[in-house]
Structures are given as C-alpha cells and as structure tokens.
Design a protein around this motif. Structure first.
Motif, PDB file in Angstrom:
ATOM      1  N   SER A   7     -27.124 -32.769  67.886  1.00 52.10           N
ATOM      2  CA  SER A   7     -26.416 -33.464  68.962  1.00 52.10           C
ATOM      3  C   SER A   7     -25.656 -34.636  68.363  1.00 52.10           C
ATOM      4  O   SER A   7     -26.244 -35.456  67.648  1.00 52.10           O
ATOM      5  N   GLU A  31     -23.891 -29.814  70.161  1.00 48.49           N
ATOM      6  CA  GLU A  31     -23.706 -30.566  71.401  1.00 48.49           C
ATOM      7  C   GLU A  31     -23.044 -31.889  71.067  1.00 48.49           C
ATOM      8  O   GLU A  31     -23.352 -32.518  70.059  1.00 48.49           O
ATOM      9  N   VAL A  33     -22.322 -35.510  73.053  1.00 47.95           N
ATOM     10  CA  VAL A  33     -22.589 -36.313  74.241  1.00 47.95           C
ATOM     11  C   VAL A  33     -21.761 -37.587  74.157  1.00 47.95           C
ATOM     12  O   VAL A  33     -21.835 -38.322  73.167  1.00 47.95           O
ATOM     13  N   ARG A  53     -19.938 -33.317  76.585  1.00 45.06           N
ATOM     14  CA  ARG A  53     -20.571 -33.603  77.870  1.00 45.06           C
ATOM     15  C   ARG A  53     -20.430 -35.094  78.110  1.00 45.06           C
ATOM     16  O   ARG A  53     -20.915 -35.900  77.326  1.00 45.06           O
ATOM     17  N   LEU A  72     -29.899 -39.072  76.105  1.00 43.67           N
ATOM     18  CA  LEU A  72     -29.235 -37.958  76.794  1.00 43.67           C
ATOM     19  C   LEU A  72     -29.157 -36.703  75.933  1.00 43.67           C
ATOM     20  O   LEU A  72     -28.892 -35.612  76.450  1.00 43.67           O
ATOM     21  N   ALA A  73     -29.361 -36.843  74.637  1.00 42.90           N
ATOM     22  CA  ALA A  73     -29.224 -35.699  73.721  1.00 42.90           C
ATOM     23  C   ALA A  73     -30.287 -34.643  74.007  1.00 42.90           C
ATOM     24  O   ALA A  73     -31.440 -34.954  74.315  1.00 42.90           O
ATOM     25  N   GLN A  74     -29.895 -33.391  73.869  1.00 42.53           N
ATOM     26  CA  GLN A  74     -30.815 -32.288  74.108  1.00 42.53           C
ATOM     27  C   GLN A  74     -31.570 -31.879  72.849  1.00 42.53           C
ATOM     28  O   GLN A  74     -32.658 -31.313  72.938  1.00 42.53           O
ATOM     29  N   HIS A  75     -30.996 -32.159  71.690  1.00 43.45           N
ATOM     30  CA  HIS A  75     -31.597 -31.704  70.446  1.00 43.45           C
ATOM     31  C   HIS A  75     -32.326 -32.835  69.731  1.00 43.45           C
ATOM     32  O   HIS A  75     -32.071 -34.019  69.957  1.00 43.45           O
ATOM     33  N   ARG A  76     -33.230 -32.453  68.860  1.00 42.98           N
ATOM     34  CA  ARG A  76     -34.064 -33.415  68.140  1.00 42.98           C
ATOM     35  C   ARG A  76     -33.251 -34.224  67.132  1.00 42.98           C
ATOM     36  O   ARG A  76     -33.458 -35.429  66.983  1.00 42.98           O
TER      37      ARG A  76
END
Length: 264
Positions: A7, A31, A33, A53, A72-76
C-alpha cells in the motif's frame, strides 16, 4: 517470485502540480491511498485518475494526518510518500525486489532535494528516512513537525532514492521556515531547552556550517549557499520564537497557534 502486497500512502492538500508525478512513480503498488485535507484545486481528481483511493479528512497535524492515512491502508507493508516526492525507476524496482523476501521491519530510503533551480549536487549528503515499513510494527512519532516513522524491530537501509521537488523558490522556502519554526516551538517548549539567548547567537552559524560544508551543499553553487542561509535563519527562528514565548509567560502574543495544513 511473489512479493508482499504494498500500500502506498500519501497525504495531500492542494498539490495538483506534483501529485500526478508522485503517483505515477508508484503505479506498481497494489493499492494507493490518498488522504486529502480538503483541497480546492484538482488534487483529488488527479489522484482518482491515477487509480488512487481518495479519502478526505480535516487536517489534524502532520503526524496525526499521516498516521490516519497509514491506518487506512489495507496491506501490511506501506510505502509513505509526501505529495511532492516521487520514486526513481531504480528505487521502484528495489522496493519491489525487497518485498519478495523482507528481512527487516522497516527500510530507510534516501532523498534527493530540488534546491530552487537545480538538483542538489551528486556528492552532497542525501537525507534519509524510514519510508517502507510493516505497519503492524510501526507508528508516526507524534511530533508537530519533522515527524518520522518509529519502527519496533530491525531497520535496514535500502539503496533507493526518492526525488523531492519541495519548494521551487526562495519565497516558498522562507515561508516554510517561518511556519515550521512556529510549529516546533510547541515541541521544544515541552522539553524546556536552556540557554536560549546563547543558542540564538551560536546555533545559526553551526547550522549553516553543517548544511553548507559538512553536508556538501557548497558544491551546489549559489543555490546551495542560499539554501544554507535560509536553513540558518530557520535555526535562529526556532529559538527566537521560543524565547519570545518564554518572555510572554508561555502565551506567545496572546494568540493560539493555528494548525497548519499542507505538505512537507
């Protein structure tokens, strides 16, 4: 080889002139953000066009805003950039490669500065910051300004360069020195530094010498000289404003500090 998903996180406020370049340099990410502070220019539209996003949140301070974006990040794994920064092509490749088998909790990247009308000279010292990290083991430092990523675990240096476009003219750099010195007063007031008058007299000269000679900006001609002088002025302002605050009993000029918005 498969790699850890990434991300990229960017905070913005009226950065239409740089956000496109920034996001284009990280198009490989899984991703992107963008946390915007209420831009009135085309920043959000450009970010959306680049596949980001986009979320909007009122500016809460540099450190808190960046932490909110990281959350807000979806990944580690997260790569944190300012909106006026961009990865070089080689840096993008090295980020991809290290994520194939990460061996640290965070990685330091180097940053090359645009100084008014030229890039800093090749042999000048590059700034370096933790920008790639496992967000489950990292957090923002909480400082009012010059905030940094604090990592719980081993940190290694990644031979990767971020281009920082920064302030394009002297006026912008002086304005930033003025804003940042006001913000730093709050951090320094809490730590109660002593000998403020001595620091006002001596530290600007030390700051100039460190920037111009030790970091090698003398190689940058007049751009490096002017930048060093502004840096020394910034060093003076930090202590002069703190001295003013102490003289007024901790109330400054009777006006509360306003939260600043924008990018580093």
């Amino acid at each position: 080889m498969a790699r850890e998903p990434l991300s990229v996180v960017v905070t913005t406020w009226n950065n239409a002139d740089t956000i496109g370049t920034c996001l284009a340099s990280v198009a490989f990410a899984d991703e992107i953000v963008v946390l915007d502070s209420g831009s009135t220019d085309a920043t959000r539209e450009i970010a959306l066009a680049r596949g980001a996003r986009v979320e909007v949140r009122a500016f809460a301070g540099y450190s808190l805003q960046k932490q909110a974006a990281i959350d807000l990040a979806q990944h580690r794994w997260v790569l944190l950039l300012d909106s006026d920064e961009a990865l070089t092509a080689l840096a993008a490749e090295r980020v991809r490669r290290v994520l194939e088998s990460p061996d640290a909790a965070g990685y330091v990247l180097l940053r090359r500065e645009w100084v008014f009308w030229r890039w800093q000279p090749d042999r000048a010292r590059l700034n370096h910051y933790v920008r790639l990290f496992d967000r489950t083991r990292a957090r923002m430092s909480g400082h009012e300004v010059h905030e940094s990523v604090v990592v719980d675990g081993p940190v290694k240096r990644l031979d990767a360069v971020i281009d920082h476009y920064g302030e394009r003219d002297i006026e912008g750099r002086v304005d930033k020195a003025n804003r940042y010195s006001s913000l730093q007063v709050r951090d320094r007031h809490a730590r109660a530094p002593r000998l403020l008058r001595t620091r006002m007299v001596l530290y600007p000269t030390v700051a100039f010498a460190r920037y111009y000679f030790w970091r090698g900006h003398w190689r940058g001609g007049w751009a490096g000289f002017v930048a060093a002088r502004v840096h020394a002025f910034y060093a003076f302002l930090k202590y002069a404003k703190l001295y003013e605050l102490r003289r007024s009993g901790g109330e400054g000029n009777g006006r509360p500090f306003d939260a600043e918005r924008g990018e580093d």
